[in-house]
Structure formats: structure tokens, C-alpha cells
Design an enzyme around this catalytic site. Structure first.
Site, mmCIF file in Angstrom:
data_model
loop_
_atom_site.group_PDB
_atom_site.id
_atom_site.type_symbol
_atom_site.label_atom_id
_atom_site.label_comp_id
_atom_site.label_asym_id
_atom_site.label_seq_id
_atom_site.Cartn_x
_atom_site.Cartn_y
_atom_site.Cartn_z
ATOM 1 N N CYS A 50 5.760 -1.158 1.923
ATOM 2 C CA CYS A 50 6.160 0.187 1.579
ATOM 3 C C CYS A 50 5.688 0.621 0.206
ATOM 4 O O CYS A 50 5.062 -0.137 -0.535
ATOM 5 C CB CYS A 50 7.683 0.309 1.634
ATOM 6 S SG CYS A 50 8.531 -1.007 0.782
ATOM 7 N N GLY A 76 2.604 2.930 3.874
ATOM 8 C CA GLY A 76 3.601 2.886 4.933
ATOM 9 C C GLY A 76 3.576 4.129 5.786
ATOM 10 O O GLY A 76 3.740 5.228 5.268
ATOM 11 N N ASN A 151 10.111 -2.255 -2.538
ATOM 12 C CA ASN A 151 8.817 -2.697 -2.013
ATOM 13 C C ASN A 151 8.693 -4.183 -2.270
ATOM 14 O O ASN A 151 8.882 -4.635 -3.399
ATOM 15 C CB ASN A 151 7.684 -1.944 -2.713
ATOM 16 C CG ASN A 151 6.319 -2.513 -2.368
ATOM 17 O OD1 ASN A 151 6.111 -3.009 -1.263
ATOM 18 N ND2 ASN A 151 5.395 -2.454 -3.310
ATOM 19 N N GLY A 152 8.373 -4.956 -1.238
ATOM 20 C CA GLY A 152 8.182 -6.379 -1.421
ATOM 21 C C GLY A 152 9.102 -7.194 -0.546
ATOM 22 O O GLY A 152 9.584 -6.726 0.491
ATOM 23 N N TYR A 296 -7.327 -4.647 -0.655
ATOM 24 C CA TYR A 296 -7.017 -3.838 0.528
ATOM 25 C C TYR A 296 -5.956 -2.778 0.344
ATOM 26 O O TYR A 296 -6.127 -1.632 0.762
ATOM 27 C CB TYR A 296 -6.586 -4.799 1.657
ATOM 28 C CG TYR A 296 -6.273 -4.137 2.969
ATOM 29 C CD1 TYR A 296 -7.282 -3.829 3.876
ATOM 30 C CD2 TYR A 296 -4.963 -3.827 3.331
ATOM 31 C CE1 TYR A 296 -6.993 -3.223 5.093
ATOM 32 C CE2 TYR A 296 -4.666 -3.227 4.543
ATOM 33 C CZ TYR A 296 -5.687 -2.926 5.420
ATOM 34 O OH TYR A 296 -5.404 -2.322 6.605
#
Length: 524
Positions: A50, A76, A151-152, A296
Site C-alpha cells: 500500500c 495499491g 504500509n509494510g 520496481y
């Protein structure tokens, strides 16, 4: 008090939806990690969980948050949510789908008044989805309401969850972000910010967290600095977000990165001024940003850790051309991720760069459950060969990474069908040998291409290319940071390539108890 919109009631309980892999851990707003069934044959790529965005003190807080989430949409595509605060009440809008599906509607944004808000985008999966997992999550605590966006992944999330449940906690989602709310609630410290700090000090793994109370916007980053988080400013008002591209879209100024192990508390005072307090973790280690942000995940125009992502990817292509030269007629990127590296490869090799593959950006998720006839079309739903560029040519295909190789195999076949004389694959990152536990959705180790075949030639034969080469780990390090990898103190998080995990994997050490957790299946 919180006002919700766009939510549905949980409709069913399905205890058959257990954690489907022995290496599963619950992650940020998503189904268990390492659920290999998520990887459809046409989705052979890594996914990050996210992106987050938050702003304090601006009259257009929710609108600016929506715009910031638009810029972070690449992180996301499954769901998006925003929570705001105004005149004693929190307001929540959480929806499945893209940001633009909901938050471009003026009526929706009107439901999010106030000058303080945080937002979250969650990545797309092919597994079960549920609105209860969509963030930001909210809870009413002794110290007042608090919303969090994360996030994570916490590598001790299941262990903490087990302890909390054993002591009487009731968990309503399958997101490890909910653990943070429970830890805040149970802290005996006086203020909400002190409780937040107390909570994050108990977390391990890679994470970037935003929280908001009635008067505060709080940002935190893990002690290793695996996941990115930046601080910005617009009209003198503080902003935190996952990438600098979210600042650019609203014309905000980049201030600095949130440091690894740092908690920043921005608070509105009674006179309307905003104070900022920085709290550093006692267990901070040297920062090790995730290398895959450069390979990426991050948008090419973002600056991550002080480094332009586009430049890093182009440098990777240059180094790849030096390490793995080949006689060819044309360099073709696998869009869109391979484009900067292909430009670098072409410039370094002197081979012309051409768009030999055209990507269809409008497929969306129409074919999540395709018929066999549609499935047979493979990557042609998303990519088409540019025959005029490819026919009769020796083609170098440049991609950013290869996970399982299924998409690479289809693209090679597509290029050959378009008349290519030779097809050579060059990958601008090393082979992926190990799964991730810090917020990247990866297959189990035995599903990774690099672990399925004994050598490079066997991998090449499986894909169907004339040759296959990967960038070395030192080549990638030099592309990103300007120097080779220091094996005694690696400058980046690179475990997916090397097996060198930068933190303890607590939940993985306690997998014998994982069967104790059942997950609620919901179609809402």
C-alpha cells in the site's frame, strides 16, 4: 464518534479460509502473505501492500489527500480510504476499487470535512477481499479517537496478535495494522502520542505508519528504514506520504525523509499554530531501504532515499549492458517497468531502443476469473507485439525482474510469433531466491523461477529465449548507491536476492502455533 460511508456488514463466516501456507503471515490490510494462489499466470509480478498520505492544518485536507493517493495509486489498486476530522467528529470513507472510482466525486469528498486527514491505498489481489481490512482503521480509545494507515508488514504481528487475544482482545480484521490500535489502547502512558510511541517500539519488521487524533498527525518508520516515508509541506502545513510523487501532484515542497526509527508528531495548538516533535528510537540501526523500491515499486519520478528512481533504473540498464552484452538489432523494454533500464541498456550498448511491445493500459481487472479461451490469450490482453519493429530482428528484451517466469515465457512466445529472429532476455536485477516478510507479496520459495531450475540455461530453456542474463547484486548496488554491496554491512535491504534478512522473523520462528488462527471470510 466516527461517521462511516461505503461500508457493508460482514455477511458470513468461513472457517475453511485458514492461512493457506505454512509461511503465511498477516500483513497490512491484505490477506495472508505468501498465498501463492494469488499469483495468476498473467500476474507474474511482485506486489507491495500500500501507500499512505496525511496532511494537517489545511482546509482542503481530504481533497489533497485524494490527490496524493492518486499519485500513489501504483502502490495499491484494490481499495482506498480516507479519514478526516472536523468539529469533534471523525469521518471515514473506505471503498473497494481505485481512488478515481470514488474520490473524484465531489459528494464523497463533501463527506470528509476538516483540515486533518490521512489516506491509504491497498494493492490488488486475486484472493478474498473485504472492506473490513480497508484502511485507515479507526478506534475510540480512552485518550480519544485515533485512525491509522500502514504500509509494510510486522514480522512479529502474529505473535503480538496471539498475545493480545490471549489477554482478552477482540480482533475484527485480518490486518496486522489492528495490532497497533490494541497496543495503543493498552498502553498506560498519558498522551496519545506517547502511547503511539510505546506501541511502535514493540513492533518488528518493515513499516511506515501514519496516525491521526483530534489534533495530531503522527508518522513513524521502522528502525531499519525498510519502507519509505517522506515529509513535505504545503502552505506551511505538514504532509507525510510514501513517495515524493504524491507531493509533486499537489505542488507541495519536499522537506526530508522520515528517518529510520523516527516518530514525528505534528500537533495543532490552541492558538492554531502547529508544533513538530521528533522522537528517535533507541534501537535504531543503519538505514537499509528496500532495494525493490528502486527496481520496481516506486514511481520513476519519485526520489527515494535521496536518489531519483528513474536514474537508478537507467543505471541498472547501463550496468546490465556492461555485464551481459549481446549482438542484437533492437532493445525492447517489457513495459512499463523495464523501460528505464532498456533505455540505459540501449545507450550503453549502442543498440537502438524501440517500443517493440505496446501495453494496453485499459484492461483493468476485467479478466480476474477468465474463461479458458480468454486465459489462452495470455499476456496479449495486456501486451501486444509491434510487428513492424520486431520482424526479422535479433531482439533484446529488458525487464526489471522475473518472479516465476510465466509471463516472460508468454512474452518470448509473443515476440517470436511476431517474427523475431532471436530473443534474448536481460533482467535489470538479480535472481529472486527468497520470499519477503516486510510487505512485498511474493510466492513461496519453491515457486520462484530461480529455485525451480538448477542453472541459468535451464531457466532460459523454460522461458524459451535464446539467452538469459541477470544483473549482478554489485551491479544493482552500484546503479542505486554508487558502490558495490558491503557484505558485512549491506547498504540496502536485499534478502529476496541474498537471503540476508535485516530483522528477526519472529512469526516464522513460531509457525507451530499458526493453526490457532481462523480468518473470517466476507464478501463485503
Amino acid at each position: 464518534m466516527i461517521s462511516h460511508s461505503g461500508e457493508t456488514v460482514l455477511s458470513s463466516s468461513d472457517h475453511s479460509q485458514m492461512i493457506r501456507s505454512a509461511q503465511s503471515v498477516e500483513n497490512s490490510g491484505a490477506e495472508p502473505l505468501h498465498n501463492s494462489s494469488r499469483f495468476s499466470i498473467d500476474e507474474d509480478a511482485l506486489h507491495e501492500e500500500c501507500g499512505v498520505f496525511g496532511i494537517l492544518g489545511h482546509e482542503d485536507a481530504a481533497t489533497l489527500t485524494a490527490l496524493g493517493l492518486h499519485a500513489l495509486q501504483h502502490r495499491g489498486q484494490e481499495a482506498a480510504g480516507i479519514v478526516s476530522f472536523h468539529e469533534g467528529r471523525f469521518y471515514s470513507e473506505r471503498h473497494m476499487g481505485l481512488v478515481g472510482d470514488h474520490f473524484t466525486n465531489p459528494a464523497t469528498l463533501k463527506q470528509l470535512p476538516g483540515n486533518l486527514s490521512i489516506g491509504h491505498v491497498r494493492y490488488s489481489t486475486t484472493g478474498e477481499t473485504a472492506l473490513r481490512n480497508v484502511q485507515p482503521l479507526f478506534a475510540e480509545l480512552e485518550v480519544g479517537g485515533i485512525a491509522i494507515a500502514h504500509n509494510g508488514n510486522f514480522t512479529n504481528g502474529l505473535s503480538l496478535r496471539r498475545h493480545l487475544i490471549a489477554s482478552g482482545a477482540i480482533c475484527q480484521s485480518t490486518s496486522d495494522s489492528e495490532v497497533v490500535l490494541h497496543l495503543i489502547a493498552r498502553s498506560r502512558l498519558a498522551s496519545s502520542s506517547d502511547r503511539f510511541v510505546d506501541a511502535v517500539r514493540q513492533l518488528e519488521g518493515g513499516y511506515a505508519i501514519l496516525a491521526m487524533t483530534r489534533t495530531k498527525l503522527i508518522a513513524a518508520r521502522d528502525p531499519v528504514g525498510i519502507r519509505p516515508l517522506v515529509m513535505g509541506e504545503l502552505d506551511g502545513k505538514p504532509i507525510f506520504c510514501s513517495e515524493t510523487c504524491a507531493l509533486d501532484i499537489i505542488g507541495a515542497k519536499y522537506i526530508r525523509d522520515v528517518e529510520n526509527g523516527e516518530v514525528i508528531v505534528c500537533e495543532t495548538q490552541a492558538d492554531g499554530t502547529i508544533t513538530t516533535t521528533s522522537i528517535k528510537a533507541p534501537n535504531r540501526k543503519p538505514e537499509r531501504l528496500c532495494l525493490f523500491e528502486y527496481v520496481y515499486f516506486a514511481r520513476p519520478d519519485s526520489v527515494v532515499g535521496g536518489r531519483n528512481v528513474y536514474t537508478a533504473r537507467k543505471n541498472a540498464g547501463i550496468n546490465l549492458a556492461k555485464e551481459a552484452p549481446i549482438e542484437a538489432d533492437v532493445v525492447v523494454p517489457v513495459p512499463d517497468g523495464g523501460t528505464p533500464a532498456a533505455i540505459g541498456y540501449a545507450q550503453a550498448s549502442g543498440i537502438p531502443f524501440e517500443l517493440g511491445i505496446i501495453r494496453n493500459h485499459y484492461v483493468g481487472r476485467t479478466f480476474i476469473e477468465p474463461t479458458q479461451q480468454i486465459r489462452a490469450l495470455g499476456v496479449k490482453l495486456k501486451h501486444s507485439a509491434n510487428r513492424a519493429i520486431i520482424e526479422g530482428k535479433r531482439v533484446v528484451l529488458v525487464d526489471d525482474s522475473i518472479v516465476r517466469g510465466t509471463t516472460s515465457m508468454k512474452i518470448v512466445r509473443m515476440i517470436r510469433d511476431a517474427g523475431a529472429k532471436e530473443v534474448h532476455i536481460r533482467v535489470a536485477s538479480p535472481m529472486i531466491h527468497h520470499p519477503d516478510f516486510y510487505g512485498i507479496d511474493t510466492p513461496d520459495a519453491d515457486k520462484l523461477l530461480a529455485n525451480q531450475y538448477p542453472d541459468l540455461q535451464a531457466m532460459c530453456d523454460y522461458i524459451g529465449a535464446d539467452s538469459l542474463e541477470f544483473l549482478s547484486i554489485d551491479g544493482l548496488y552500484e546503479a542505486v548507491g554508487g558502490e558495490k554491496r558491503n557484505p558485512k554491512a549491506p547498504q540496502f535491504t536485499d534478502h529476496y536476492f541474498t537471503g540476508d534478512y535485516p530483522t528477526r522473523l519472529v512469526d516464522q520462528e513460531e509457525l507451530s502455533n499458526i493453526h490457532n488462527f481462523a480468518l473470517l471470510s466476507s464478501n463485503g
